[in-house]
Design an enzyme around this catalytic site. Sequence first.
Site, PDB file in Angstrom:
ATOM      1  CG  ASP A   1     -86.921  26.331 -54.512  1.00  0.00           C
ATOM      2  OD1 ASP A   1     -88.148  26.154 -54.432  1.00  0.00           O
ATOM      3  OD2 ASP A   1     -86.425  27.244 -55.193  1.00  0.00           O
TER       4      ASP A   1
ATOM      5  CB  SER B   1     -79.938  27.262 -55.666  1.00  0.00           C
ATOM      6  OG  SER B   1     -79.838  27.493 -54.282  1.00  0.00           O
TER       7      SER B   1
ATOM      8  CD  GLU C   1     -83.633  27.534 -57.154  1.00  0.00           C
ATOM      9  OE1 GLU C   1     -84.084  28.601 -56.752  1.00  0.00           O
ATOM     10  OE2 GLU C   1     -83.212  26.637 -56.392  1.00  0.00           O
TER      11      GLU C   1
ATOM     12  CB  CYS D   1     -81.076  26.564 -46.486  1.00  0.00           C
ATOM     13  SG  CYS D   1     -82.097  25.106 -46.828  1.00  0.00           S
TER      14      CYS D   1
ATOM     15  CB  CYS E   1     -89.050  28.725 -48.454  1.00  0.00           C
ATOM     16  SG  CYS E   1     -88.349  27.904 -46.992  1.00  0.00           S
ATOM     17  CG  ASP E   2     -85.939  29.323 -52.207  1.00  0.00           C
ATOM     18  OD1 ASP E   2     -85.957  29.090 -50.990  1.00  0.00           O
ATOM     19  OD2 ASP E   2     -84.958  29.076 -52.913  1.00  0.00           O
ATOM     20  CE  LYS E   3     -88.232  30.051 -56.857  1.00  0.00           C
ATOM     21  NZ  LYS E   3     -87.387  29.416 -55.853  1.00  0.00           N
TER      22      LYS E   3
END
Length: 554
Positions: free
Chosen positions: A78, A469, A443, A192, A119-121
């Site tokens: 992202d 985010s 985002e 992150c 990670c995010d997704k």
Amino acid sequence: MRSDEIKKGLERTPHRSLLFGSGVSERQINKRFIGIASSFSDLVPGHAGMRDLERQIEKGIHTGGGQAFIFGVPAICDGIAMGHSGMNYSLPSRDLIADCIESVANAHKLDALVLLTNCDKITPGMLMAAVRLDIPCIVVTAGPMLDGKCHNQTLTMIKGTFEAIGKYTKGEIDEKLLKEMEITSCPSAGACQGLYTANTMACLTEVMGMSLPYCATASAVSAKTKRIAFDSGVIINELVEKDIRPSSIITREAIRNAIIADLAMGGSTNSILHLLAIANEAGVDITLKDFDELSHKVPQIIKLDPSASMTMTDLDNAGGIPAVIKTVYGKIPEMKDTKGVSGLKLSEIAASDIWCDNDVIRKIDNPITSNPGLAVLYGNLAPNGAVIKISGVENDCMVFKGYAKTFDSEETAMKAIMDDEINAGDVVVIRYEGPKGGPGMREMLSPTSAIVGKGLGSKVALITDGRFSGGTRGLCIGHISPEAPDGGVIGVIKDGDEIYINIPERQLTLNISDKEIQDRLKNFVPKPSKVKKGYLKRYSSVVSSSDKGAITSL
């Protein structure tokens, strides 16, 4: 075993031949076939270190008596996709990942899966696949990256880069320091460092019981993570033997436990989208009302970057998610005693001898704030709901009144912010960035970080039918539903309209008469889709609204 369909009987001679061609030995052909769905990618720092973990998981699977097969799953960073058209693909990739895993696991009749993610997704996509397939699964989240250091200052990706841009344009730092921060903010592989979406989802995965204790917070480059990966490979064999499936773990109670942990920790607003989508796949009745109900009962006991200086490293050193469970379980009656892939119940984790640093993980009776980390707002501007990360909002702007400056894309809003056209008292309205309108619900980290970097974080609000985010902080409200292309009120806001935000009362109001709103809506023609072909066109034609989790069920 499911895998018997591709390896047992005379008619499967060709299938066995192909399996032997892939390197499977006669000794292993009759073992349980366990897939390792790996999102390794050189493109994504959160996933760049996964080759070592693949090997550890593989060793564990073979130690436990199975035959491992590694297959790839797409991963989008992202941060790298942020601020340009690449971000349109981020949320849609969640559903693509679930489809990919379903396709491979069913086509090859795998008996079980170890889901290697970070990670995010990717993490929610893998969890969606797990409950959809409902074969034994265990999740290994690869862990957070090390903290950055520059001039002995601790840095994270958000504060060392995105927010540094605003500081540079204000003249607070020079180009030399900006470059040093750019080089040092992300010093290793891993997700992150703050409690952004990737680490939020890792924590919630552990709370729900789909990963082993301490998996969420152990550093990506630590031996601890390697040991967890190995143990996960061993344990997946036990899950197959006992026929323990995701449907017995990801229950309504487990998802509500995750919501409670999310509120207590002040996690990413994206977790709301993902938990709704996971619940939908699991056939579990979870809605925004669950988040709203629980938000009035759960105080915030942890505050990490981007809302504070502490990072995931501090949370791991403080005892990790087991310490969070120990702190919350039994104190919040709504948290139920569920059991995870480790075989442990939450009550057993809570009762164990766990180190817990109460300077990082505050006790329930001594919270950082009585407010939860997240909240759902309603009003004529968002009749189906909108979400905000309360933990990122300063106390003196919990109630805010300002005047709209409208933008029909992130890019036009970003230009206005960078050109100093946004002033104290403004409400930046970014529309046509929702699931359909984006498409893909981008985002807004670039504009929110620029606002904070310019010193306007408590003086300017930003509202959008897009999303934020997990690294966002400030008075930022997203997921406004209905979105503009669906005829949402956000589509008819005009420059200069007064907007009222009251977080304690959970209100988001456009201060014009109901008649004026209805008159505007009668004449409102939403802008046409921004895409004419490809995956995003298909996605925009089937995706639901954000209050339903932006799911793509037909």
